[in-house]
Design a protein around this motif. Sequence first.
Motif, mmCIF file in Angstrom:
data_model
loop_
_atom_site.group_PDB
_atom_site.id
_atom_site.type_symbol
_atom_site.label_atom_id
_atom_site.label_comp_id
_atom_site.label_asym_id
_atom_site.label_seq_id
_atom_site.Cartn_x
_atom_site.Cartn_y
_atom_site.Cartn_z
ATOM 1 N N ASP A 232 15.409 -8.226 19.213
ATOM 2 C CA ASP A 232 14.595 -7.083 18.576
ATOM 3 C C ASP A 232 14.953 -6.408 17.225
ATOM 4 O OD1 ASP A 232 12.842 -7.388 21.016
ATOM 5 O OD2 ASP A 232 14.139 -5.958 21.924
ATOM 6 N N GLY A 233 15.720 -7.298 16.525
ATOM 7 C CA GLY A 233 16.157 -6.710 15.358
ATOM 8 C C GLY A 233 17.506 -5.783 15.490
ATOM 9 N N MET A 234 18.052 -5.588 16.555
ATOM 10 C CA MET A 234 19.077 -4.678 16.364
ATOM 11 C C MET A 234 20.271 -5.378 15.955
ATOM 12 S SD MET A 234 18.760 -3.046 20.175
ATOM 13 C CE MET A 234 18.321 -4.581 21.191
ATOM 14 N N ASP A 235 21.129 -4.653 15.404
ATOM 15 C CA ASP A 235 22.394 -4.682 14.714
ATOM 16 C C ASP A 235 23.541 -4.080 15.251
ATOM 17 O OD1 ASP A 235 24.204 -6.097 12.877
ATOM 18 O OD2 ASP A 235 23.463 -5.547 11.226
ATOM 19 N N HIS B 127 22.660 -0.537 13.986
ATOM 20 C CA HIS B 127 21.355 -0.279 13.028
ATOM 21 C C HIS B 127 20.419 -0.890 13.805
ATOM 22 C CE1 HIS B 127 18.669 -1.594 9.701
ATOM 23 N NE2 HIS B 127 18.560 -0.188 9.716
ATOM 24 N N ASN B 128 19.187 0.080 13.764
ATOM 25 C CA ASN B 128 18.027 -0.234 14.375
ATOM 26 C C ASN B 128 18.180 -0.385 16.236
ATOM 27 O OD1 ASN B 128 15.012 -0.619 14.212
ATOM 28 N ND2 ASN B 128 15.720 -3.034 14.066
ATOM 29 N N ASN C 224 17.591 0.075 19.806
ATOM 30 C CA ASN C 224 16.566 0.579 20.740
ATOM 31 C C ASN C 224 16.821 0.842 22.159
ATOM 32 O OD1 ASN C 224 14.160 0.488 22.527
ATOM 33 N ND2 ASN C 224 13.153 -1.124 21.627
ATOM 34 N N SER D 208 19.454 6.273 7.674
ATOM 35 C CA SER D 208 19.719 4.914 7.526
ATOM 36 C C SER D 208 19.555 4.187 8.704
ATOM 37 C CB SER D 208 21.389 5.080 7.625
ATOM 38 O OG SER D 208 22.041 5.489 8.837
ATOM 39 N N GLY D 209 19.037 4.977 9.788
ATOM 40 C CA GLY D 209 18.858 3.937 11.193
ATOM 41 C C GLY D 209 20.051 3.760 11.734
ATOM 42 N N LYS E 292 20.715 -11.030 17.872
ATOM 43 C CA LYS E 292 20.101 -9.807 17.200
ATOM 44 C C LYS E 292 19.000 -9.520 17.840
ATOM 45 C CE LYS E 292 23.042 -10.033 13.048
ATOM 46 N NZ LYS E 292 24.017 -9.263 13.946
#
Length: 371
Positions: free
Chosen positions: A301-304, A353-354, A356, A270-271, A299
């Motif tokens: 760098d696409g981090m949620d 999710h996602n 880094n 799922s990440g 959000k």
Amino acid sequence: MDSEEDEAPPLAVEIHDNHDADNSKPHRTDDGSVGVTIITGYLGAGKSTLVNHILNSQHGKRIAVILNEFGEEIGVERAMINEGEGGSSVVEEWVELANGCVCCTVKHSLVQALEQLVQMKQRLDHILLETTGLANPAPLASILWLDDQLESAVKLDSIVTVVDAKNLRFQLSQRHSSSSFPEAFLQIAFADVIILNKVDLISSEEGALQEIEDELHNINSLANIVHSVRCQIDLSMILNCRAYDATHASHLEAMLEETKSLSSKDLHDSGIRTICISESQQVDLDKVRLWLEEILWDKKDGMDVYRCKGVLRIQDSNQLHTLQAVREIYDIIPARQWRSEENQINKIVFIGHNLNEDGLSDSFRGCTVTN
């Protein structure tokens, strides 16, 4: 339908206005508020069984249970409630159960229902808010945590997620055939306590149960996992957890003792995972706020990020500051003085999710100040 979700409801009677004098004052916490626990879980996990256990047990506590009206697939929820006339009231009916607990269903405003409840002329130890099997707990948590309308009447105590030990992996695997995350992931990610129910149905093969726990911890390393059969648990495991109480910093400190062990290295498909970053240097509070808002709101760098908890070492302050966040909403406040023997350090845990880890660590370093 799962047999565990098909039990007969407890008997209920209407609440009358003539209460005993002993119950004239509500029982509140130190800050004058009543704790609210959100109970969530996938359909069939045993969530209604847990509610029935609480409403039937002789535990000596007066607990209010609020049921939403959208869980009609679970018959016990409707059977517990006396239907109101006209359909326009906020609360259809408050009913009192044999063990002293009270129960209602909410039609419109949760905030108004909670205010109505705490104004009742009765002693009240705790409030449970039971959600539907497909509910994402984040919006409810946001309302209860920092909603100005509620003032100090109630406060969010914790989020409890009931999971089905036998079917958990199947529910999580639905990710592969869906463009969005199953609600089961989010319910686990937001949980402070996870009730791993139906453990009696798990193979006695060595390591089978541990593999399921590892799966849960890969998603959320912060949650306390409680094993149960038919949700027969000690209520002290889910009540008065004070998970959102910034003045109760000890749980944060204990949680953050092991820094890197909280980071999920084995990524689930799922990440969604937990990571923990640390920094020994003092940080600038304004810079931390801007850094956090860029992550939570923009959000970066696409981090949620779903949940965030931490302790902060703030520049020119002898106070340990606590950080909590649910989705876009966050709070940073001083909790207590640093103790002389403590290792003063910043430690922040992210669940999302996602994520880094290196990016979060590097960017947080930009909040530090040099002596």
